[in-house]
Design an enzyme around this catalytic site. Structure first.
Site, PDB file in Angstrom:
ATOM      1  N   ASP A  37       0.833  -1.205   0.000  1.00  0.00           N
ATOM      2  CA  ASP A  37       0.000   0.000   0.000  1.00  0.00           C
ATOM      3  C   ASP A  37       0.871   1.260   0.000  1.00  0.00           C
ATOM      4  O   ASP A  37       0.354   2.385  -0.044  1.00  0.00           O
ATOM      5  CB  ASP A  37      -1.025  -0.008   1.140  1.00  0.00           C
ATOM      6  CG  ASP A  37      -0.400  -0.098   2.519  1.00  0.00           C
ATOM      7  OD1 ASP A  37       0.848  -0.115   2.621  1.00  0.00           O
ATOM      8  OD2 ASP A  37      -1.162  -0.156   3.505  1.00  0.00           O
ATOM      9  N   SER A  38       2.206   1.077  -0.009  1.00  0.00           N
ATOM     10  CA  SER A  38       3.109   2.212  -0.240  1.00  0.00           C
ATOM     11  C   SER A  38       2.806   2.858  -1.585  1.00  0.00           C
ATOM     12  O   SER A  38       3.214   3.988  -1.840  1.00  0.00           O
ATOM     13  CB  SER A  38       4.570   1.766  -0.185  1.00  0.00           C
ATOM     14  OG  SER A  38       4.787   0.654  -1.030  1.00  0.00           O
ATOM     15  N   LYS A  73      -0.666  -9.538   3.081  1.00  0.00           N
ATOM     16  CA  LYS A  73       0.076  -9.022   4.236  1.00  0.00           C
ATOM     17  C   LYS A  73      -0.838  -8.105   5.041  1.00  0.00           C
ATOM     18  O   LYS A  73      -1.600  -7.338   4.466  1.00  0.00           O
ATOM     19  CB  LYS A  73       1.324  -8.257   3.778  1.00  0.00           C
ATOM     20  CG  LYS A  73       2.132  -7.657   4.932  1.00  0.00           C
ATOM     21  CD  LYS A  73       3.506  -7.202   4.498  1.00  0.00           C
ATOM     22  CE  LYS A  73       3.525  -5.873   3.793  1.00  0.00           C
ATOM     23  NZ  LYS A  73       2.990  -4.738   4.561  1.00  0.00           N
ATOM     24  N   GLU A 110       9.761  -3.879  10.282  1.00  0.00           N
ATOM     25  CA  GLU A 110      10.098  -2.557   9.732  1.00  0.00           C
ATOM     26  C   GLU A 110      10.483  -1.583  10.845  1.00  0.00           C
ATOM     27  O   GLU A 110       9.800  -1.477  11.875  1.00  0.00           O
ATOM     28  CB  GLU A 110       8.888  -1.997   8.955  1.00  0.00           C
ATOM     29  CG  GLU A 110       9.168  -0.587   8.404  1.00  0.00           C
ATOM     30  CD  GLU A 110       8.140  -0.082   7.410  1.00  0.00           C
ATOM     31  OE1 GLU A 110       7.178  -0.819   7.097  1.00  0.00           O
ATOM     32  OE2 GLU A 110       8.305   1.059   6.939  1.00  0.00           O
TER      33      GLU A 110
HETATM   34  O1  KIV Z   1       3.584  -1.082   1.546  1.00  0.00           O
HETATM   35  C1  KIV Z   1       4.776  -1.410   1.541  1.00  0.00           C
HETATM   36  O2  KIV Z   1       5.540  -1.133   0.610  1.00  0.00           O
HETATM   37  C2  KIV Z   1       5.277  -2.150   2.692  1.00  0.00           C
HETATM   38  C3  KIV Z   1       6.758  -2.294   2.822  1.00  0.00           C
HETATM   39  C4  KIV Z   1       7.338  -1.040   3.321  1.00  0.00           C
HETATM   40  C5  KIV Z   1       7.131  -3.458   3.673  1.00  0.00           C
HETATM   41  O3  KIV Z   1       4.517  -2.564   3.514  1.00  0.00           O
END
Ligand code: KIV
Length: 237
Positions: free
Chosen positions: A58-59, A127, A196
């Site tokens: 979700d980044s 995730k 993280e």
């Molecule tokens: O959303 C994402 O890119 C993540 C990573 C920072 C692990 O959760």
């Protein structure tokens, strides 16, 4: 049809890396490589670099959509990007992030949303962020055939509660809590856990303690694998 002359190994019938590869890598002390990716072109490129897994994180809310945090990302948006990455890759294990608000309110709703991510997005795992409080949900998902990757430490969906993007697990109480969350996620059935933004020493302890692989980001070099946001990796921030 699987070819009879090809041994049945950690790859599935579609030649994608599966959760078995994660377990095997930990046992064989082989570091896992995961990178985020949000579209078919980059999926083709990162696959040429032989990554084990691609995270449709979700980044994307920040690096693709231009938001200040990940909270506005919707399930439909993640599914759209998962489908693009699935079309652009053949071999990497695909993990889709469950966006903020899609797994917090009810277990039934969460399982439905995770199932949509797998059915419509074409990912092999989902995730979610959080520890012990989600153990029962993780257990339910894994019993329903949904592989779950955990995410502990600096969990970006809780940025407002954490008071910013700050390193977590610094005090001995916080470190103990993180360790017990990691154990709870493992016992609930997670096949891997992202760590993280925590001290390298704590990440090393968790990695030694768990039998599932840890994937670090801003957590030192002792994790069983590393994940990077593609745009950071390319210096595009
Ligand atoms: O959303 C994402 O890119 C993540 C990573 C920072 C692990 O959760």
């Amino acid at each position: 049809m699987p070819r009879a002359d090809i041994a049945w190994d950690e790859r599935d019938i579609m030649s994608r890396i599966t959760t078995r590869h994660f377990r095997k890598s930990k046992l064989e002390e082989r570091k896992l490589v995961m990178v985020t990716c949000y579209d078919a072109t980059f999926a083709r490129l990162v696959e040429q670099a032989d990554v084990d897994a691609i995270l449709i994180g979700d980044s994307l809310g920040m690096v693709v959509q231009g938001h200040e945090h990940t909270l506005p990302v919707t399930l439909d948006e993640i599914i759209y990007h998962c489908r693009a990455v699935a079309r652009g890759s053949r071999r990497a294990h695909l993990v889709g992030d469950l966006p903020f608000g899609t797994y917090q309110s009810s277990q039934d709703g969460a399982v439905d949303n995770a199932a949509r991510l797998m059915k419509e997005g074409g990912v092999q795992g989902v995730k979610l962020e959080g520890g012990e409080e989600y153990a029962e949900l993780v257990h339910r998902m894994t019993r329903s055939g949904i592989p779950v990757m955990g995410h502990l430490g600096l969990t970006p969906q809780s940025v407002h509660q954490l008071g910013g993007y700050r390193i977590q697990g610094r005090s001995s109480d916080a470190a103990e809590k993180l360790m017990s969350d990691a154990r709870a996620l493992q016992d609930a059935g997670c096949y891997s856990v992202v760590l993280e933004g925590i001290p390298a020493t704590l990440a090393a302890q968790v990695s030694t303690e768990l039998s599932i692989p840890t994937i670090g980001i801003g957590a030192g070099g002792a994790c069983d694998g590393q994940v990077l946001v593609l745009y950071d990796l390319l210096g595009l921030d």
